[in-house]
Enzyme design. Structure first.
Site, PDB file in Angstrom:
ATOM      1  CD  GLU A 156      -2.757  -1.386   0.092  1.00 37.36           C
ATOM      2  OE1 GLU A 156      -3.204  -0.377  -0.473  1.00 37.36           O
ATOM      3  OE2 GLU A 156      -2.984  -2.552  -0.300  1.00 37.36           O
TER       4      GLU A 156
ATOM      5  N   GLY B 251       5.302   7.231  -3.688  1.00 34.61           N
ATOM      6  CA  GLY B 251       4.111   6.708  -4.345  1.00 34.61           C
ATOM      7  C   GLY B 251       2.838   7.491  -4.108  1.00 34.61           C
TER       8      GLY B 251
ATOM      9  CB  VAL C 131      -0.729   4.353  -8.705  1.00 35.62           C
ATOM     10  CG1 VAL C 131      -0.969   5.692  -9.386  1.00 35.62           C
ATOM     11  CG2 VAL C 131      -2.058   3.757  -8.270  1.00 35.62           C
TER      12      VAL C 131
ATOM     13  N   GLY D 197       1.728   2.603  -3.086  1.00 32.30           N
ATOM     14  CA  GLY D 197       1.512   3.212  -4.393  1.00 32.30           C
ATOM     15  C   GLY D 197       2.310   2.575  -5.509  1.00 32.30           C
ATOM     16  CE  LYS D 198       4.559  -3.741  -5.605  1.00 29.69           C
ATOM     17  NZ  LYS D 198       3.742  -3.593  -4.395  1.00 29.69           N
TER      18      LYS D 198
ATOM     19  CG  ASP E 157      -1.594  -5.179  -8.475  1.00 33.20           C
ATOM     20  OD1 ASP E 157      -2.712  -4.753  -8.142  1.00 33.20           O
ATOM     21  OD2 ASP E 157      -0.753  -5.589  -7.650  1.00 33.20           O
TER      22      ASP E 157
ATOM     23  CD  GLU F  21       2.794  -3.700  -9.488  1.00 36.91           C
ATOM     24  OE1 GLU F  21       2.155  -3.583  -8.430  1.00 36.91           O
ATOM     25  OE2 GLU F  21       2.315  -3.462 -10.612  1.00 36.91           O
TER      26      GLU F  21
ATOM     27  CE  LYS G 134       1.400  -7.879  -8.446  1.00 33.73           C
ATOM     28  NZ  LYS G 134       1.854  -6.738  -7.615  1.00 33.73           N
TER      29      LYS G 134
END
Length: 238
Positions: free
Chosen positions: A12, A170, A17, A14-15, A50, A109, A37
């Site tokens: 959480e 982020g 986005v 902001g990775k 994601d 990611e 991903k």
């Protein structure tokens, strides 16, 4: 830089986005982009993951996902609980290398932080980055506590002789507190790497068109954007 590995200092931060912003900015610069991903957790088979969210925000990227597990846990734990095969670092590296043959930039990611375990052998995103000989971008939070987690992540990368491209915040709050503003100077110092951007809080809630227009202004020229770290620091400094 055909492959860039993106990790967070935790969950959480902001990775996803940030990954979308890097992808959108690269696309605006005329580069073809793929997003991989490594392991998606906490999402049902019929839900968007994601990589799908990155594609929704960024535009015409190739989105790929190696594995999906229903429980919102570390990938290795989620795989074990689901009775499914885990993802191994060499599989992440092989998939990224294959995507790199057809794209100018591949964004890998991770899930959570750098050392979140993928498999029972303790394989991590760091191992995949090492196999790829790819640099890592750290996505960090803005406020109190971020210096410790960012420095630990950067130290681990250096100990493994993995390149650290820099740090992106982020989610930069609309009304940053004293710790957040001081961290603009302290983050690059503890990471021994440049601050390469700051995404405004709520960036992921923008329409895709607005997101793609704004994204280059959130990231530095090293990431194909126009964001000026020093000007931002001076503007926000306490």
């Amino acid at each position: 830089m055909p492959v860039l590995v993106i990790t967070g200092t935790g969950t959480e931060v902001g990775k996803t986005v940030t990954t979308a912003a890097v992808a959108a900015t690269a696309l605006a610069a005329g580069r073809s982009v793929a997003v991989l991903k490594a392991a998606q957790t906490g999402v049902r088979p019929d839900e968007q993951g994601d990589a799908d969210e990155v594609a929704r925000l960024a535009g015409a990227v190739t989105a790929a996902e190696l594995a999906r597990y229903p429980d919102p846990l570390a990938p290795g734990t989620a795989a074990r609980r689901a009775g499914l095969a885990p993802v191994h670092p060499y599989e992440v590296a092989e998939a990224a290398a294959k995507l790199a043959t057809d794209h100018d930039l591949v964004l890998v990611e991770g899930a959570g932080g750098l050392l979140v375990r993928f498999d029972a052998a303790g394989g991590t995103l760091a191992d995949a980055a090492r196999l790829l000989n790819a640099p890592v971008l750290i996505v960090a939070s803005a406020g109190l506590g971020t210096l410790n987690t960012t420095e630990l992540t950067a130290r681990e990368l250096r100990s493994r002789e993995i390149g650290l491209l820099g740090v992106v915040i982020g989610s930069w709050p609309e009304e940053p507190d004293l710790a957040s503003r001081c961290n603009l100077a302290d983050l690059p110092e503890v990471a021994t790497a440049p601050l390469l951007g700051a995404l405004p809080a709520g960036a992921g809630a923008l329409s895709p068109a607005d997101f793609r227009t704004a994204a280059p202004g959130w990231l530095s020229p090293r990431l194909d954007g126009s964001w000026d770290a020093e000007a931002f620091r001076v503007r926000e400094a306490p």
